[in-house]
Design an enzyme around this catalytic site. Structure first.
Site, mmCIF file in Angstrom:
data_model
loop_
_atom_site.group_PDB
_atom_site.id
_atom_site.type_symbol
_atom_site.label_atom_id
_atom_site.label_comp_id
_atom_site.label_asym_id
_atom_site.label_seq_id
_atom_site.Cartn_x
_atom_site.Cartn_y
_atom_site.Cartn_z
ATOM 1 N N THR A 94 -10.090 -1.533 -0.131
ATOM 2 C CA THR A 94 -9.267 -2.742 -0.319
ATOM 3 C C THR A 94 -8.507 -3.092 0.955
ATOM 4 O OG1 THR A 94 -7.472 -1.412 -1.251
ATOM 5 C CG2 THR A 94 -8.973 -2.464 -2.815
ATOM 6 N N LEU A 119 -10.037 16.312 6.406
ATOM 7 C CA LEU A 119 -10.067 15.947 7.818
ATOM 8 C C LEU A 119 -9.172 16.887 8.628
ATOM 9 C CD1 LEU A 119 -7.997 12.722 8.594
ATOM 10 C CD2 LEU A 119 -7.740 14.031 6.508
ATOM 11 N N PHE A 164 -2.376 -3.434 2.571
ATOM 12 C CA PHE A 164 -1.209 -4.329 2.581
ATOM 13 C C PHE A 164 0.043 -3.581 3.049
ATOM 14 C CE2 PHE A 164 2.152 -5.667 -0.690
ATOM 15 C CZ PHE A 164 2.792 -6.527 0.170
ATOM 16 N N ASN A 216 -10.591 3.772 4.167
ATOM 17 C CA ASN A 216 -12.020 3.630 3.817
ATOM 18 C C ASN A 216 -12.398 2.157 3.655
ATOM 19 O OD1 ASN A 216 -10.998 2.880 1.363
ATOM 20 N ND2 ASN A 216 -12.097 4.409 0.150
ATOM 21 N N ALA A 269 3.375 7.589 -1.137
ATOM 22 C CA ALA A 269 3.577 6.313 -1.822
ATOM 23 C C ALA A 269 3.259 6.524 -3.289
ATOM 24 C CB ALA A 269 2.658 5.254 -1.225
ATOM 25 N N TYR A 317 -4.997 5.373 -12.585
ATOM 26 C CA TYR A 317 -3.968 5.164 -11.561
ATOM 27 C C TYR A 317 -2.676 5.889 -11.934
ATOM 28 C CZ TYR A 317 -1.116 2.651 -8.113
ATOM 29 O OH TYR A 317 -0.277 2.329 -7.066
#
Ligand code: UDP
Length: 342
Positions: free
Chosen positions: A61, A87, A37, A58, A138, A169
């Site tokens: 969501t 990566l 989002f 990934n 974020a 979280y």
């Protein structure tokens, strides 16, 4: 699913200087969680500002449809990648927006959520260290837990459970902040941390599970509006374009501006007030049902955005009613699209 071309898109008034005027030349930007989002709106904004954007996601969501219009852009690349795996990539800046943010989504795989925030953030910080890239995080108002003071300033240390269902979280994001500031002190990585307060807008998933999307989808379907607990708990809702404007200002700010900086809209509403507003704006026949309260649900949340004003010259501009109108129009189009089965 398409965004409704006729949906009103409120002006944010956040004028952003592009590209950032700072000592080093930034051209290649990595957005982790770029199909989500917020991440997809960030990709749009960075591309408009002429950056080369690599989006990794990934797709847990995040959704390809959020970035579909960008796939033809020669300055945009998508890689299916989970940040829990390291990566290698040539980048000048990294935005870490990779983590499920809705309570049902992050609680569905709590160990995965914690590891995304710890191992995933470590992997991106290592990349930033190797490439001498700026790292933008974020972070979240969840670092304050169920706050005992209101509004919340950045120096409030929080009231957080280490063992409850939200901890994966909350403590994950807190650990990520710890790693970020340790990488800054220990390895000299340039870092910037924005703490996001409840943000809503087009491209939220209809099944996201957060309050704004749930209530709008329920109202549009004339289905019961599900209030968890009494509905007297409060949140402060920020429209997505305002939030992304805040992150662009944080990105553009001097290296000395590291944050953490609260980014949110201080207008505070009870969950009941939000439900009433959405029912009346949609003209819905829905009625309210009360379900058991969520465990460890923060009772009051409102950002103090003094620091964002002083250090970034930022404040939100979109009134919640205008933002909700745009979001309702988006979901209305999305649900119609779903109903015709394509
Ligand atoms: N909430 C609710 N009904 C829903 C979804 C959420 O009453 O269908 C409540 C939830 O318990 C919380 C608030 O709305 O008090 C915001 O929840 P959300 O999941 O959007 O975000 P967060 O809790 O992470 O701020």
């Amino acid at each position: 699913m398409k965004e409704n071309a006729t949906s009103p898109r409120p002006a944010t008034g956040n004028v952003i200087a592009f590209p950032p005027e700072r000592g080093r030349h930034i051209q290649r930007v990595l957005v982790a969680g770029g199909a989500g989002f917020l991440g997809s709106h960030l990709c749009d904004t960075l591309l408009k500002a002429q950056y080369h954007v690599t989006c990794i996601d990934n797709l847990a969501t995040g959704r390809l449809e959020n970035i579909k219009p960008l796939l033809d852009n020669p300055q945009f690349t998508f890689r299916h990648h989970d940040i829990r795996t390291s990566l290698a990539l040539k980048v000048d800046a990294i935005f870490n927006f990779a983590c499920p943010a809705s309570p049902p989504a992050y609680q569905a795989d709590p160990v995965g959520t914690m590891m995304t925030n710890v191992i995933g953030t470590r992997n991106l910080l290592e990349l930033a260290r190797r490439r001498k890239a700026v790292f933008v995080q974020a972070s979240t108002s969840e670092v304050y837990g169920d706050p005992l003071v209101s509004p919340q300033k950045e120096d409030y240390l929080g009231n957080v459970s280490t063992t409850g269902p939200r901890a994966c979280y909350d403590e994950g994001k807190r650990s990520a902040e710890t790693l970020i500031f340790d990488y800054a002190r220990q390895y000299g990585v340039g870092v910037k941390v924005g703490r996001i307060f409840n943000t809503y807008g087009p491209r939220m998933r209809p099944d996201d599970g957060r309050v704004v999307s749930n209530f709008i989808v329920q109202a549009l379907r004339n289905a019961p509006i599900t209030i968890y607990g009494s509905g007297s708990q409060t949140r402060s809702f920020c429209y997505v374009d305002d939030l992304i404007g805040g992150f662009m200002r944080l990105f553009s700010a001097d290296d000395a501006v590291t944050g953490p900086i609260n980014l949110g809209n201080p207008a505070e509403f009870t969950v009941l007030e939000l439900a009433d507003m959405i029912v009346s704006m949609t003209g819905s026949k829905s009625h309210i049902v009360h379900l058991p309260a969520a465990i460890d649900d923060p009772q009051q949340r409102r950002p103090d955005i003094t620091r964002a004003g002083e250090q970034l010259g930022w404040r939100p501009h979109v009134d919640v009613r205008d933002g909700l109108l745009a979001t309702i129009a988006y979901f209305d189009a999305a649900l119609r699209h779903q109903a015709v089965g394509d």
